[in-house]
Design a protein around this motif. Structure first.
Motif, mmCIF file in Angstrom:
data_model
loop_
_atom_site.group_PDB
_atom_site.id
_atom_site.type_symbol
_atom_site.label_atom_id
_atom_site.label_comp_id
_atom_site.label_asym_id
_atom_site.label_seq_id
_atom_site.Cartn_x
_atom_site.Cartn_y
_atom_site.Cartn_z
ATOM 1 N N GLN A 7 0.836 -1.204 0.000
ATOM 2 C CA GLN A 7 0.000 0.000 0.000
ATOM 3 C C GLN A 7 0.869 1.251 0.000
ATOM 4 N N ARG A 8 1.905 1.264 0.820
ATOM 5 C CA ARG A 8 2.811 2.419 0.858
ATOM 6 C C ARG A 8 3.546 2.574 -0.471
ATOM 7 N N LEU A 9 3.961 1.464 -1.049
ATOM 8 C CA LEU A 9 4.630 1.512 -2.348
ATOM 9 C C LEU A 9 3.685 2.040 -3.419
ATOM 10 N N LEU A 10 2.437 1.621 -3.375
ATOM 11 C CA LEU A 10 1.444 2.105 -4.331
ATOM 12 C C LEU A 10 1.236 3.608 -4.187
ATOM 13 N N ASP A 11 1.157 4.091 -2.951
ATOM 14 C CA ASP A 11 1.004 5.532 -2.721
ATOM 15 C C ASP A 11 2.188 6.308 -3.299
ATOM 16 N N THR A 12 3.387 5.815 -3.044
ATOM 17 C CA THR A 12 4.592 6.484 -3.542
ATOM 18 C C THR A 12 4.642 6.473 -5.064
ATOM 19 N N ARG A 13 4.333 5.317 -5.645
ATOM 20 C CA ARG A 13 4.373 5.227 -7.113
ATOM 21 C C ARG A 13 3.262 6.065 -7.749
ATOM 22 N N THR A 14 2.148 6.242 -7.066
ATOM 23 C CA THR A 14 1.084 7.108 -7.581
ATOM 24 C C THR A 14 1.579 8.546 -7.673
ATOM 25 N N GLU A 15 2.254 8.991 -6.610
ATOM 26 C CA GLU A 15 2.823 10.339 -6.628
ATOM 27 C C GLU A 15 3.860 10.490 -7.735
ATOM 28 N N LEU A 16 4.751 9.503 -7.857
ATOM 29 C CA LEU A 16 5.789 9.578 -8.885
ATOM 30 C C LEU A 16 5.187 9.596 -10.288
ATOM 31 N N ALA A 17 4.148 8.809 -10.505
ATOM 32 C CA ALA A 17 3.503 8.784 -11.822
ATOM 33 C C ALA A 17 2.863 10.137 -12.135
ATOM 34 N N ALA A 18 2.298 10.783 -11.131
ATOM 35 C CA ALA A 18 1.716 12.113 -11.348
ATOM 36 C C ALA A 18 2.798 13.131 -11.698
ATOM 37 N N TYR A 19 3.938 13.053 -11.003
ATOM 38 C CA TYR A 19 5.046 13.961 -11.319
ATOM 39 C C TYR A 19 5.585 13.700 -12.727
ATOM 40 N N ALA A 20 5.688 12.439 -13.101
ATOM 41 C CA ALA A 20 6.188 12.108 -14.434
ATOM 42 C C ALA A 20 5.225 12.587 -15.509
ATOM 43 N N LYS A 21 3.932 12.504 -15.230
ATOM 44 C CA LYS A 21 2.939 12.997 -16.193
ATOM 45 C C LYS A 21 3.091 14.503 -16.380
ATOM 46 N N ARG A 22 3.271 15.215 -15.261
ATOM 47 C CA ARG A 22 3.483 16.663 -15.350
ATOM 48 C C ARG A 22 4.777 16.980 -16.096
#
Length: 125
Positions: free
Chosen positions: A37-52
């Motif tokens: 769950q923590r890894l998913l939260d972190t990767r969600t943030e990273l994916a949003a930054y990469a999209k930006r």
């Protein structure tokens, strides 16, 4: 009567051992799910930054400040992080399915977990 008492005692010990196996399995899966769950939260943030970052790279390419290889690199990174996000989601879902199977509750639904991975419980010998 002695044989019956021994059989009863053995059955009780086997039941207690099975109970401990289930509890241990649930605890292990809990911490596994918490980590995923923590890894998913972190990767969600990273994916949003990469999209930006990819969107910014495309905008900069439109005004001539960035070359096409830089835009492609940003888009590749975005796709890589989105793929890791999907992988993390699947891992978390798999752990919840394992927990449902272990507990014998097919209706068990994934839900947010609370807890700290840094403060694992003490093991009792």
């Amino acid at each position: 009567q002695a044989v019956a008492r021994q059989e009863k005692s053995r059955a009780e010990q086997e039941a207690a051992a099975q109970r401990l196996r289930v509890l241990t399995g649930v605890r292990q899966l809990y911490y596994q799910a918490l980590g995923e769950q923590r890894l998913l939260d972190t990767r969600t943030e990273l994916a949003a930054y990469a999209k930006r970052a990819a969107a910014i790279a495309r905008e900069l390419a439109n005004v001539g400040l960035v070359d096409k290889p830089d835009v492609l690199a940003a888009e590749i990174e975005q796709q890589r992080l989105e793929l890791s996000l999907v992988t993390s989601r699947h891992a978390l879902e798999r752990t919840w399915r394992q927990m449902a199977a272990l507990t014998g509750d097919p209706e068990l639904q994934a839900s947010p977990l609370e807890g700290e991975l840094d403060q694992l419980p003490a093991i009792e010998a």
